[in-house]
Design an enzyme around this catalytic site. Structure first.
Site, PDB file in Angstrom:
ATOM      1  N   TYR A   1      32.263  46.761  48.655  1.00  0.00           N
ATOM      2  CA  TYR A   1      32.790  45.426  48.343  1.00  0.00           C
ATOM      3  C   TYR A   1      31.940  44.351  49.032  1.00  0.00           C
ATOM      4  O   TYR A   1      31.458  43.419  48.383  1.00  0.00           O
ATOM      5  CB  TYR A   1      34.246  45.337  48.802  1.00  0.00           C
ATOM      6  CG  TYR A   1      34.951  44.063  48.354  1.00  0.00           C
ATOM      7  CD1 TYR A   1      35.340  43.897  47.032  1.00  0.00           C
ATOM      8  CD2 TYR A   1      35.220  43.041  49.258  1.00  0.00           C
ATOM      9  CE1 TYR A   1      35.979  42.737  46.613  1.00  0.00           C
ATOM     10  CE2 TYR A   1      35.861  41.878  48.850  1.00  0.00           C
ATOM     11  CZ  TYR A   1      36.241  41.736  47.522  1.00  0.00           C
ATOM     12  OH  TYR A   1      36.867  40.580  47.117  1.00  0.00           O
TER      13      TYR A   1
HETATM   14  N1  LIG Z   1      42.580  38.391  46.473  1.00  0.00           N
HETATM   15  C1  LIG Z   1      41.741  38.145  47.453  1.00  0.00           C
HETATM   16  O1  LIG Z   1      42.152  38.065  48.606  1.00  0.00           O
HETATM   17  C2  LIG Z   1      40.278  37.906  47.160  1.00  0.00           C
HETATM   18  C3  LIG Z   1      39.508  37.323  48.170  1.00  0.00           C
HETATM   19  C4  LIG Z   1      38.175  37.045  47.923  1.00  0.00           C
HETATM   20  C5  LIG Z   1      37.623  37.328  46.690  1.00  0.00           C
HETATM   21  N2  LIG Z   1      38.368  37.904  45.719  1.00  0.00           N
HETATM   22  C6  LIG Z   1      37.727  38.148  44.422  1.00  0.00           C
HETATM   23  O2  LIG Z   1      38.370  37.393  43.431  1.00  0.00           O
HETATM   24  C7  LIG Z   1      38.186  38.007  42.158  1.00  0.00           C
HETATM   25  C8  LIG Z   1      39.521  38.070  41.455  1.00  0.00           C
HETATM   26  O3  LIG Z   1      40.371  38.968  42.149  1.00  0.00           O
HETATM   27  P1  LIG Z   1      41.952  38.762  42.322  1.00  0.00           P
HETATM   28  O4  LIG Z   1      42.216  38.696  43.755  1.00  0.00           O
HETATM   29  O5  LIG Z   1      42.420  37.687  41.421  1.00  0.00           O
HETATM   30  O6  LIG Z   1      42.492  40.207  41.887  1.00  0.00           O
HETATM   31  P2  LIG Z   1      43.065  40.782  40.531  1.00  0.00           P
HETATM   32  O7  LIG Z   1      43.037  42.259  40.704  1.00  0.00           O
HETATM   33  O8  LIG Z   1      44.336  40.130  40.196  1.00  0.00           O
HETATM   34  O9  LIG Z   1      41.979  40.323  39.467  1.00  0.00           O
HETATM   35  C9  LIG Z   1      40.810  41.016  39.185  1.00  0.00           C
HETATM   36  C10 LIG Z   1      40.623  40.986  37.701  1.00  0.00           C
HETATM   37  O10 LIG Z   1      39.383  41.624  37.358  1.00  0.00           O
HETATM   38  C11 LIG Z   1      39.636  42.508  36.276  1.00  0.00           C
HETATM   39  N3  LIG Z   1      38.658  43.564  36.251  1.00  0.00           N
HETATM   40  C12 LIG Z   1      38.450  44.512  37.186  1.00  0.00           C
HETATM   41  N4  LIG Z   1      37.455  45.327  36.788  1.00  0.00           N
HETATM   42  C13 LIG Z   1      37.025  44.859  35.580  1.00  0.00           C
HETATM   43  C14 LIG Z   1      36.035  45.274  34.670  1.00  0.00           C
HETATM   44  N5  LIG Z   1      35.257  46.325  34.926  1.00  0.00           N
HETATM   45  N6  LIG Z   1      35.880  44.577  33.525  1.00  0.00           N
HETATM   46  C15 LIG Z   1      36.653  43.509  33.258  1.00  0.00           C
HETATM   47  N7  LIG Z   1      37.615  43.075  34.083  1.00  0.00           N
HETATM   48  C16 LIG Z   1      37.796  43.745  35.242  1.00  0.00           C
HETATM   49  C17 LIG Z   1      41.044  43.015  36.534  1.00  0.00           C
HETATM   50  O11 LIG Z   1      41.613  43.566  35.380  1.00  0.00           O
HETATM   51  C18 LIG Z   1      41.736  41.744  36.978  1.00  0.00           C
HETATM   52  O12 LIG Z   1      42.146  40.980  35.863  1.00  0.00           O
HETATM   53  C19 LIG Z   1      37.569  39.369  42.436  1.00  0.00           C
HETATM   54  O13 LIG Z   1      36.194  39.322  42.184  1.00  0.00           O
HETATM   55  C20 LIG Z   1      37.821  39.565  43.920  1.00  0.00           C
HETATM   56  O14 LIG Z   1      36.850  40.385  44.509  1.00  0.00           O
HETATM   57  C21 LIG Z   1      39.688  38.220  45.938  1.00  0.00           C
END
Ligand SMILES: NC(=O)c1ccc[n+]([C@@H]2O[C@H](COP(=O)([O-])OP(=O)(O)OC[C@H]3O[C@@H](n4cnc5c(N)ncnc54)[C@H](O)[C@@H]3O)[C@@H](O)[C@H]2O)c1
Length: 252
Positions: A153
């Site tokens: 990650y």
């Molecule tokens: N939640 C946190 O604390 C956090 C912090 C920093 C960064 N992020 C980043 O934010 C982004 C969104 O994450 P989130 O927290 O909203 O989580 P989430 O799991 O709700 O959203 C992630 C989305 O990506 C989609 N996804 C995953 N693999 C995929 C693929 N191969 N093809 C198409 N879609 C795919 C999932 O279906 C989901 O809709 C991610 O990149 C995550 O790394 C999250």
């Protein structure tokens, strides 16, 4: 409406931040091609958008594969006639130390978090250039700070920020490219991450309490920043990696 009639592709828009970014962009007048893996959830988001008289399209598929990224761009052009920007948001955790994670899981995490960003940018850039548009990556504070058991990650998010800077250099002045680097945001992903602890709720609460603003981010917090970066309000910003984290980076 600061994004009126501009066309954006948002990956991973069926939950969490991606969904919130889609809803906020639509409120600002944007036309959207949204992507996700899950048909049911994708169609639910699409129904909300269409029900509010917004123009939108859902394209199901795994962004870790080049073909779906090409299809997303094709759909935007064929249906809406232009492309103003992409928001590379899809991401997974891919937990496990180097000695524990399988080669398949490592590759899958890099395909989803990082290679997808390269693929989508590659297909989209020739069209975004014509609109002097934007590229936005949803990276993470994990690009700057490592967390136990998160090597794939953290490395994939650091690579994402590096590619943002590279593209800002290579495609200015025609495209602005910026990264959003969230801290802990209240989405399904953070609760998955917490499962690694014996007491997930307590683990998340401890993070909250150690954050200067004493709360998790909301998906809407991040969507507001994405709107700003997609709009002319940020017209002098490119190559930036912006932390939005309740202050957690200064407290740890
Ligand atoms: N939640 C946190 O604390 C956090 C912090 C920093 C960064 N992020 C980043 O934010 C982004 C969104 O994450 P989130 O927290 O909203 O989580 P989430 O799991 O709700 O959203 C992630 C989305 O990506 C989609 N996804 C995953 N693999 C995929 C693929 N191969 N093809 C198409 N879609 C795919 C999932 O279906 C989901 O809709 C991610 O990149 C995550 O790394 C999250």
């Amino acid at each position: 409406m600061i994004l009126k009639n501009k066309v954006f592709i948002i990956t991973g828009a069926t939950s969490g931040m991606g969904k919130s970014i889609a809803l906020q962009f639509a409120k600002e007048g944007a036309i959207l091609v949204i992507n996700g893996r899950n048909n049911e959830r994708g169609n639910e988001v699409l129904e909300i958008l269409l029900g509010n008289n917004k123009k939108a399209l859902f394209v199901q598929g795994d962004v870790g594969k080049p073909a779906i990224n090409e299809k997303l761009v094709k759909c935007a052009l064929e249906t809406f006639g232009r492309l103003d920007g992409i928001i590379a948001n899809a991401g997974i955790l891919g937990l496990g130390k180097i000695t524990d994670i399988s080669i398949n899981d490592w590759q899958h995490t890099f395909d989803t978090n990082f290679n997808s960003f390269f693929y989508l940018s590659k297909f989209a850039i020739p069209h975004i250039i014509k609109q002097k548009g934007v590229i936005i990556a949803n990276a993470s504070i994990a690009a700057f700070k490592n967390f136990p058991n998160h090597p794939a990650y953290c490395a994939s998010k650091a690579a994402m920020v590096s590619l943002v800077k590279q593209m800002a250099l290579d495609y200015g002045p025609n495209i602005r490219v910026n990264a959003i680097c969230p801290g802990p945001v209240d989405t399904p992903l953070i609760w998955d991450s917490a499962k690694a602890f014996d007491q997930p709720r307590e683990a998340v609460n401890a993070v909250k309490e150690s954050t200067p603003l004493r709360r998790l981010g909301s998906p809407e917090d991040i969507a507001e920043l994405a709107v700003f970066l997609a709009s002319e309000k940020s017209s002098w910003m490119t190559g930036s990696a912006i932390t939005i984290d309740g202050g957690i980076m200064v407290s740890h």
